[in-house]
Design an enzyme around this catalytic site. Structure first.
Site, PDB file in Angstrom:
ATOM      1  N   GLY A  10      -5.366  12.587  22.842  1.00  0.00           N
ATOM      2  CA  GLY A  10      -4.488  13.452  22.120  1.00  0.00           C
ATOM      3  C   GLY A  10      -3.797  14.357  23.161  1.00  0.00           C
ATOM      4  N   ILE A  14      -3.146  21.534  22.059  1.00  0.00           N
ATOM      5  CA  ILE A  14      -4.339  21.508  22.593  1.00  0.00           C
ATOM      6  C   ILE A  14      -4.576  20.259  23.647  1.00  0.00           C
ATOM      7  CG2 ILE A  14      -6.985  21.575  22.329  1.00  0.00           C
ATOM      8  CD1 ILE A  14      -6.670  22.082  19.406  1.00  0.00           C
ATOM      9  N   ASP A  34      -2.094   9.441  24.007  1.00  0.00           N
ATOM     10  CA  ASP A  34      -1.484   9.710  22.681  1.00  0.00           C
ATOM     11  C   ASP A  34      -1.165   8.458  22.337  1.00  0.00           C
ATOM     12  OD1 ASP A  34      -0.937  12.760  21.605  1.00  0.00           O
ATOM     13  OD2 ASP A  34       0.347  11.070  20.870  1.00  0.00           O
ATOM     14  N   ARG A  83      -3.993  21.660  10.678  1.00  0.00           N
ATOM     15  CA  ARG A  83      -3.666  22.315   9.222  1.00  0.00           C
ATOM     16  C   ARG A  83      -2.222  22.831   9.387  1.00  0.00           C
ATOM     17  NH1 ARG A  83      -8.252  26.695   7.870  1.00  0.00           N
ATOM     18  NH2 ARG A  83      -8.229  26.931  10.027  1.00  0.00           N
ATOM     19  N   ARG A  89      -9.410  23.041   6.432  1.00  0.00           N
ATOM     20  CA  ARG A  89      -9.738  22.128   7.256  1.00  0.00           C
ATOM     21  C   ARG A  89     -10.035  20.851   6.696  1.00  0.00           C
ATOM     22  NH1 ARG A  89     -12.000  26.770   9.775  1.00  0.00           N
ATOM     23  NH2 ARG A  89     -10.966  27.305  11.997  1.00  0.00           N
ATOM     24  N   THR A 120     -11.036  17.646  16.920  1.00  0.00           N
ATOM     25  CA  THR A 120     -10.268  17.309  15.656  1.00  0.00           C
ATOM     26  C   THR A 120     -11.102  17.904  14.643  1.00  0.00           C
ATOM     27  OG1 THR A 120      -9.454  15.458  16.873  1.00  0.00           O
ATOM     28  CG2 THR A 120      -9.395  15.166  14.521  1.00  0.00           C
ATOM     29  N   ARG A 152     -13.620  34.308  19.231  1.00  0.00           N
ATOM     30  CA  ARG A 152     -12.850  35.123  18.311  1.00  0.00           C
ATOM     31  C   ARG A 152     -13.615  36.322  17.890  1.00  0.00           C
ATOM     32  NH1 ARG A 152     -10.535  29.996  15.303  1.00  0.00           N
ATOM     33  NH2 ARG A 152      -8.738  29.937  16.433  1.00  0.00           N
ATOM     34  N   HIS A 176     -18.046  24.691  11.197  1.00  0.00           N
ATOM     35  CA  HIS A 176     -16.733  25.339  11.753  1.00  0.00           C
ATOM     36  C   HIS A 176     -15.672  25.386  10.566  1.00  0.00           C
ATOM     37  CE1 HIS A 176     -13.518  26.506  14.234  1.00  0.00           C
ATOM     38  NE2 HIS A 176     -12.737  25.391  14.306  1.00  0.00           N
TER      39      HIS A 176
HETATM   40  N1  APR Z   1      -4.513   8.258  18.639  1.00  0.00           N
HETATM   41  C1  APR Z   1      -4.289   8.923  19.565  1.00  0.00           C
HETATM   42  N2  APR Z   1      -3.504  10.247  19.460  1.00  0.00           N
HETATM   43  C2  APR Z   1      -3.300  10.485  18.040  1.00  0.00           C
HETATM   44  C3  APR Z   1      -3.404   9.610  16.980  1.00  0.00           C
HETATM   45  C4  APR Z   1      -3.969   8.320  17.224  1.00  0.00           C
HETATM   46  N3  APR Z   1      -4.559   7.676  16.394  1.00  0.00           N
HETATM   47  N4  APR Z   1      -2.989  10.169  15.829  1.00  0.00           N
HETATM   48  C5  APR Z   1      -2.499  11.301  16.252  1.00  0.00           C
HETATM   49  N5  APR Z   1      -2.451  11.479  17.555  1.00  0.00           N
HETATM   50  C6  APR Z   1      -1.890  12.525  18.525  1.00  0.00           C
HETATM   51  C7  APR Z   1      -0.511  13.067  17.840  1.00  0.00           C
HETATM   52  O1  APR Z   1       0.712  12.306  18.314  1.00  0.00           O
HETATM   53  C8  APR Z   1      -0.345  14.525  18.437  1.00  0.00           C
HETATM   54  O2  APR Z   1       0.070  14.280  19.964  1.00  0.00           O
HETATM   55  O3  APR Z   1      -2.714  13.872  18.346  1.00  0.00           O
HETATM   56  C9  APR Z   1      -1.772  14.659  18.791  1.00  0.00           C
HETATM   57  C10 APR Z   1      -2.287  16.005  18.044  1.00  0.00           C
HETATM   58  O4  APR Z   1      -1.662  17.181  18.488  1.00  0.00           O
HETATM   59  P1  APR Z   1      -1.107  18.231  17.442  1.00  0.00           P
HETATM   60  O5  APR Z   1      -0.436  17.905  16.431  1.00  0.00           O
HETATM   61  O6  APR Z   1      -0.167  19.148  18.591  1.00  0.00           O
HETATM   62  O7  APR Z   1      -2.355  18.975  17.287  1.00  0.00           O
HETATM   63  P2  APR Z   1      -3.317  19.950  17.965  1.00  0.00           P
HETATM   64  O8  APR Z   1      -3.081  21.480  17.604  1.00  0.00           O
HETATM   65  O9  APR Z   1      -3.466  19.747  19.544  1.00  0.00           O
HETATM   66  O10 APR Z   1      -4.715  19.816  17.259  1.00  0.00           O
HETATM   67  C11 APR Z   1      -5.464  18.842  17.314  1.00  0.00           C
HETATM   68  O11 APR Z   1      -7.565  19.975  16.770  1.00  0.00           O
HETATM   69  O12 APR Z   1      -8.192  21.843  16.240  1.00  0.00           O
HETATM   70  C12 APR Z   1      -7.959  20.734  15.763  1.00  0.00           C
HETATM   71  O13 APR Z   1      -7.120  21.025  13.745  1.00  0.00           O
HETATM   72  C13 APR Z   1      -6.822  20.439  14.819  1.00  0.00           C
HETATM   73  O14 APR Z   1      -7.256  18.222  14.133  1.00  0.00           O
HETATM   74  C14 APR Z   1      -6.291  19.096  14.696  1.00  0.00           C
HETATM   75  C15 APR Z   1      -6.725  18.891  16.314  1.00  0.00           C
END
Ligand code: APR
Length: 321
Positions: A10, A14, A34, A83, A89, A120, A152, A176
């Site tokens: 991902g 984050i 990703d 979210r 969540r 996640t 926090r 969480h």
């Molecule tokens: N395989 C790999 N990457 C994926 C997949 C997958 N099947 N599906 C989605 N992604 C990638 C997206 O392309 C994106 O770049 O996961 C990334 C998620 O990044 P963001 O949308 O920016 O989310 P982020 O704020 O990083 O949070 C990720 O952590 O805290 C938790 O609730 C939050 O579930 C969320 C996760």
């Protein structure tokens, strides 16, 4: 000695922040994975181009091929969807359970010896499913939530007392979510527990209650402010702290989502937040805190919330039964 290899599954908000911290702290070589190859490659290249300026030799690679995570020492998972304002969540299960299944298969095939940290959401159910899908040893699969939730809590307390965040320690148990259990009697300033600070008139019970409530809803507060995503700096810092404890065998005792086997309130087989020692063998010990009646009730309420989300996961994915 070979460098550690850190796979970030991902490369969103984050994931990118994790890569930045790992590179700046030279924790090891970083692979950003990703489904959107361009996102992973773009962030890896951007950070590589920053590295001469921050003066660290970081090897960063972006990819959408699981083969590139081969032999990773640590995998940190943020793949999935965050979210939106007003969402709980648990509403993310439908989207994120399928993502976690793919990630678990990738890790099982290419990095089965890694220490795996899941971020996640909904966290406790996703890390439970990840361990089930991957079949990795439970002591090598943990969830990041407690370090963030207690950070926090610590920040709000430091703000209340006008003191350094370094002198505030706080403990949070349970899932969480809004049912988490900030442990007031184990939270301290310079070793002095909060109930004593109330007696010393540093604060009042009402103000502590309000801080506990704000901590429980801390994630939602950020989601509401950002409007298009969820927290990323504090979650990334928190996961790096856990990764460091593993890589350096520091044996930090950190609140993490771990698979319990009866250490707290007799709960078994579920992932929920508890203080855990993280060292070279993964989760080396879980502190068997004895809860008071009211704390136990709050903890079991939180456990019930996690069980409900797990039941929903099992309905969607019968292989998890
Ligand atoms: N395989 C790999 N990457 C994926 C997949 C997958 N099947 N599906 C989605 N992604 C990638 C997206 O392309 C994106 O770049 O996961 C990334 C998620 O990044 P963001 O949308 O920016 O989310 P982020 O704020 O990083 O949070 C990720 O952590 O805290 C938790 O609730 C939050 O579930 C969320 C996760």
């Amino acid at each position: 000695m070979a460098r550690a290899k850190i796979a970030l599954i991902g490369a969103g908000m984050i994931g990118g922040t994790l890569a930045h911290i790992a590179a700046r702290e030279e924790l090891g070589d970083v692979v950003l994975f990703d489904i959107f190859e361009g996102t992973a490659k773009g962030k890896a290249l951007d950070l590589s181009e920053a590295s001469p300026v921050f003066g660290k030799d970081s090897n960063l690679k972006g990819t959408n091929d699981y083969a590139d995570i081969a032999g990773a020492d640590v995998c940190i998972i943020t793949a999935g969807f965050p979210r939106k304002p007003g969402m709980d969540r648990s509403e993310l299960i439908g989207k994120n359970l399928g993502v976690i299944k793919q990630v678990a298969e990738g890790i099982k095939q290419y990095a089965p010896k890694a220490f795996v940290i899941c971020i996640t959401n909904p966290l406790d159910a996703m890390v439970w499913a990840l361990q089930k899908f991957s079949g990795l040893q439970p002591r090598k699969v943990v969830g990041m939530a407690g370090v963030l939730d207690s950070a926090r809590f610590r920040y709000f307390l430091a703000d209340e007392f006008g003191c350094s965040v370094e002198d505030v320690h706080a403990s949070v148990l349970g899932g969480h979510g809004d049912t988490m259990v900030p442990l007031v009697r184990y939270s301290t300033v310079n070793g002095v527990p909060l109930p004593d600070l109330i007696k010393m008139k540093w604060t009042t019970q009402e103000r502590v209650d309000a801080i506990v409530e704000r901590t429980r809803k801390g994630g939602g507060e950020i989601v509401g402010l950002l409007g298009n995503g969820s927290a990323f700096y504090a979650p990334a810092e928190s996961a790096i702290e856990m990764a460091k404890s593993y890589l350096r065998d520091k044996k930090r005792i950190l609140p993490c989502a771990v698979r319990l086997s009866g250490q707290i309130a007799g709960v078994r087989g579920l992932y929920v937040g508890a203080p855990a020692m993280i060292g070279a063998r993964g989760v080396e010990k879980v502190m068997n805190i004895r809860l008071k009646a009211d704390e136990r009730e709050m903890f079991m309420n939180s456990v019930a919330a996690v069980e409900k989300i797990i039941a929903d996961c099992q309905e969607m994915e019968p292989s998890l039964k």
